[in-house]
Structure formats: C-alpha cells, structure tokens
Enzyme design. Structure first.
Site, short mmCIF file in Angstrom:
data_model
loop_
_atom_site.label_atom_id
_atom_site.label_comp_id
_atom_site.label_asym_id
_atom_site.label_seq_id
_atom_site.Cartn_x
_atom_site.Cartn_y
_atom_site.Cartn_z
N GLU A 1 0.80 -1.23 0.00
CA GLU A 1 0.00 0.00 0.00
C GLU A 1 0.83 1.28 0.00
O GLU A 1 0.79 2.07 0.95
CB GLU A 1 -0.96 0.00 1.20
CG GLU A 1 -1.88 -1.21 1.24
CD GLU A 1 -2.98 -1.08 2.29
OE1 GLU A 1 -2.92 -0.17 3.13
OE2 GLU A 1 -3.93 -1.90 2.24
N GLU B 1 -5.31 -8.70 0.93
CA GLU B 1 -5.97 -8.39 2.20
C GLU B 1 -7.44 -8.13 1.95
O GLU B 1 -7.80 -7.43 1.00
CB GLU B 1 -5.39 -7.12 2.86
CG GLU B 1 -4.04 -7.28 3.49
CD GLU B 1 -3.53 -5.99 4.11
OE1 GLU B 1 -4.34 -5.15 4.55
OE2 GLU B 1 -2.29 -5.83 4.13
C1 FCB Z 1 -4.50 -2.16 5.55
C2 FCB Z 1 -3.13 -2.50 6.09
C3 FCB Z 1 -3.13 -3.52 7.19
C4 FCB Z 1 -4.29 -3.35 8.13
C5 FCB Z 1 -5.59 -3.22 7.37
C6 FCB Z 1 -6.80 -3.09 8.25
O1 FCB Z 1 -4.48 -0.90 5.00
O2 FCB Z 1 -2.31 -2.95 5.05
O3 FCB Z 1 -1.89 -3.45 7.84
O4 FCB Z 1 -4.07 -2.30 8.96
O5 FCB Z 1 -5.52 -2.12 6.50
#
Ligand code: FCB
Length: 470
Positions: free
Chosen positions: A183, A363
């Site tokens: 990110e 994620e």
């Molecule tokens: C993302 C992050 C991760 C976590 C989630 C909820 O942006 O990569 O580390 O904090 O959000």
C-alpha cells in the site's frame, strides 16, 4: 427465533460447500499479517527502531496511547502461531519482514538474530505445509533512514534495493512470492500528507516525491531480484477501491475522478502503462514529483503478480466529508461500509483498463467489536463479511478476471496502527493480557470453506489463462 438479537441482524453466512465450488483447484487461500502489528520486541533482539516506534512515542497520535513493543508477541510465539494456521487448514501465509529487525539502521550491518528469525519462520511454514508469501515493506522504515530523509530521499531507494537483495538471498528460494511494498498510497498520503501515520508529515510535495521513490524502489528491486535469479514470484500490493461520487452533482463527480486518479491510476498507470496520469499531474502542479530519465522504465518492469487490498468503497464529496452513517449500509467497527460489490466492480474495472498480471486479493477483512463470551467469539458479522467478499471474487472470476488467490486480513487481532489495539480484525481473538489465542467463529468458518475446497467434487477448472506480460 434466536435468543441473541445480534444473530438476527447478522448476515446469513454463506454455505462453505457452495462457495468452495466456485473456485478452481489451483486457487490459493491464505491469511495475512504484518511485522509491526504482531511481532513485538524482546530485550536483546537487536531490532533497530522503525518510524512506527518513533511515531507511537508522540503524544495523542495512537488512539489508546499504545505501541508495538508487546503486540502479539509473535516473535516468541511464532511456532504456536504457525501451528494454529496449519490447524485451520490454511496453506498460505502472507507476512512481512521488519527491515530494522534484519538491518537495524537500514544500511550497513545486518542483525544475525533478525535474519535467523525469518529464516526459521519460513522453514517453520514449509515444515507445516504452509506456503510463505513475504512482503518486504509494510510501513516500518528504519528510523535511522528517516533521520537521513526517509522516503523523500532518493538514497533510500538504493538502500531498499540492497535490503531486497539480501532478503532475496536469504529467503528467495523458499518463499512463493515476494511483494516489495504494501500500500504505497498509505505510506505517501497518510504518512506524509495527512500525517496520521508514521512519519507524521503534512506536506503534499513530500508525499508525492515519496510515492515516486516507493514505486522506483519497487521497480529497481524487482529487476535486481530477477538478475540475482530469485525464483519467487515478484510483485507489489496496492490498496484499491472504486471511488463513487456522493451525489450526482458535477463537483462530486469531478472529485471522484480526481480521487480515483490519486488512489488507483497514480499507482496502476506507472506500473502497467508507463507513466503518471496527466490529470493528476496537472492537479498537483508544482507538487508533482521529480522524475528522472529512466525512472518510468524502471517502475514499469513486468510484474509476476499484483496484490490488491480491498476493504470498502471510497466516496468522493467535493465539499466536506462523507458520513458513512448516512449510507444505510452495514458498517464495520472502523465505520467502513460493507460493500462487497465494490470488489467485483474494482476488479472488472482494472481488467478493462489494464493488462493485468495474475491478481491476488492480498488483504480483505473487517473489524468488529467482538465479544469474548464463554470462551468463544461468535463473530457472525465477520463471517458474513468474508463470505460476501469471497463471493464477490468469484463473480469477478466468472467475468474473466484472473484472480488466483485470497488472503483474509488478519490471522490475529493486532496493533491496528493509529487505532492501537482498539480494533479487532483477527479471525483469531487475542487476549492481550495473557496472549491467549482463541479462534473465532469466522476462523472455523474459513477452515470449513478451505476443507470443502480441498474435498469438493466437480469444481470448475481454471478458465482464465495467465496472459503474457506486455
Ligand atoms: C491495511 C493495512 C493492514 C491493516 C488493514 C486493516 O491498510 O495494510 O496493515 O491495517 O488495513
């Protein structure tokens, strides 16, 4: 009728067997964590401070005043944590490496204890039949490098390449994938423009230069790792979302276009189309980054995979801030809308606008104010969230998007950055007083999904072929 009013409101969990049949046999399923959020420290471990240690020490920046020193004590509990992953039948684990643990100052000497930790961690995964997926940078820059200018300095790019190569040497033949960055938008924008994440700067010019250096460090390390013959698949992880205008007003639509430019196209275009989007460059004016000749070619090296992190859609509003509570949609404990259709929409849009490499959802998950009762956590809302988003991935696949994997965020409740320990994203509950781990109902649901996936009959075969790289 259920006696528990929460259960009546919770979405119906999707049937694991039906859902499992929607994925091809080579689809990969995993869970994700990151170093600073779970590892903690122990005296004498040799880890140098990272910018998140420094940031946490500032007053009032972390909601509960906490820091990463304890976290989930994964540093000493990693074997039991890997046993837990294996016991849930999860065969892929995305973790990140703490740069300052392996190289305390971000340049110069390496910390043998830190190198040995990741060496054992990766071997521990393989011994349990878990494929390792490493991320090199999940936001924890060595503080010593920040003192030298951090990501604003072009020197840091070269330091990162050196670090990436060392990790390639150490782990590159045993990990399935290596992602350079997690990110970069968050690092640049939340860390350097909004100042709510480390290193806490509020300077748009700096943020844009940082974004360029992150991308450049990605591209140069990919090339270096390839030249070194590292067999792992190489890529990057981006946070992405469809951006919807709050209203049909032209101002909101214009804002949505710009927000899309800053979040999606600013990263996707240089990675996959060879340049930054002109509308964003125009908007930035003098705050646009310095880009040297050859940088864009370096950034645009072919990716073996693209990781996408998706949590919710974004709403653009020209004037003021959008209040998710007015949406009428279910919200998570972060106040984020539960919007699974946005994941399908995003994937189909990326497929339409770019020549995508294979995609992993690296994620996806949700924070809920879980109640630990009678030794268990009945997190029906999280089951609903995960199920509906996995269904959204299946829908995108049916439409021809080559999504090859899905990682739930997160294995454990953990240090949720500026929210400290107040938000719980885990499928496994962590009692921070005792460090006891208790799988929540969502962990058992995910286990059942993966079991159904392994045992299913007549599942669809892989329909989408990996395309040639452009
Ligand atoms: C993302 C992050 C991760 C976590 C989630 C909820 O942006 O990569 O580390 O904090 O959000």
């Amino acid at each position: 009728m259920s006696a528990n009013p929460d259960e009546q409101l919770a979405p119906t969990p999707l049937d694991p067997e039906r859902l499992a049949r929607k994925f091809p046999s080579d689809f990969i399923w995993g869970v994700a964590t990151s170093a600073f959020q779970i590892e903690g420290t122990v005296p004498g471990d040799g880890r140098g401070d990272s910018i998140w240690d420094t940031f946490c020490a500032r007053p009032s920046v972390i909601l509960d005043g906490s820091d990463g020193r304890e976290a989930c004590q994964h540093l000493t509990r990693w074997e039991a944590d890997l046993d837990l992953i294996a016991s849930l039948g999860i065969s892929n684990y995305r973790f990140s490496i703490s740069w300052s643990r392996v190289q305390p100052e971000g340049h110069g000497a390496w910390n043998d204890a830190g190198l040995a930790f990741y060496d054992r961690l990766v071997d521990g995964m393989l011994a349990r039949g878990i494929q390792p997926h490493a991320t090199l940078y999940h936001w924890d820059l060595p503080e010593a490098l920040q003192q030298l200018g951090g990501w604003q300095s072009r020197e840091t790019v070269q330091r990162f390449v050196d670090y990436a190569r060392r990790m390639g040497q150490l782990l590159g033949d045993r990990v399935a994938t290596i992602a350079t960055h997690n990110e970069p938008w968050v690092v640049a924008t939340l860390g350097h423009q909004q100042g709510i994440f480390a290193p806490g700067l509020r300077d748009r010019r700096a943020a844009m230069q940082v974004s360029h250096h992150l991308l450049l460090s990605h591209g140069l390390s990919l090339s270096a790792l390839r030249a070194d013959g590292v067999p792992a698949k190489l890529g990057i992880v981006l946070n992405q979302a469809p951006v919807h205008p709050a209203t049909a007003l032209v101002e909101d639509r214009v804002k949505a276009q710009l927000d899309d430019g800053e979040l999606v196209r600013w990263y996707m275009d240089p990675l996959l189309k060879g340049g930054y989007p002109q509308d964003v460059l125009d908007h930035l004016g003098a705050d646009a980054p310095d880009v040297q000749s050859g940088d864009l070619e370096a950034i645009g090296v072919p990716l073996d995979f693209l990781g996408i992190n998706y949590y919710t859609r974004n709403i653009a509003i020209a004037d003021g801030t959008y209040d998710t509570r007015t949406s009428g949609l279910e919200l998570t404990d972060m106040g984020w809308e539960v919007y699974p259709a946005g994941l399908t929409e995003l994937l189909m849009r990326l497929q339409r606008d770019y020549r995508l490499p294979p995609v992993y959802i690296t994620e996806n998950g949700a924070a809920y104010a879980d109640r630990f009762e009678g030794g268990a956590v009945q997190d029906a809302a999280r089951v609903g969230y995960l199920g509906s988003h996995i269904q959204a991935v299946a829908t995108a696949r049916d439409a021809g998007v080559d999504v090859c994997g899905y990682f739930a965020w997160s294995l454990l409740d953990n240090f949720e950055w500026a929210h400290g320990y107040t938000k719980r994203f885990g499928i496994v509950h962590v009692d921070y007083a005792t460090q006891a781990r208790t799988p929540k109902a969502s962990a058992f649901w995910y286990r059942d999904l993966l079991k159904a996936f392994r045992e299913r009959k007549g599942g669809i075969v892989r329909r989408v072929q990996n395309r040639e790289q452009p």
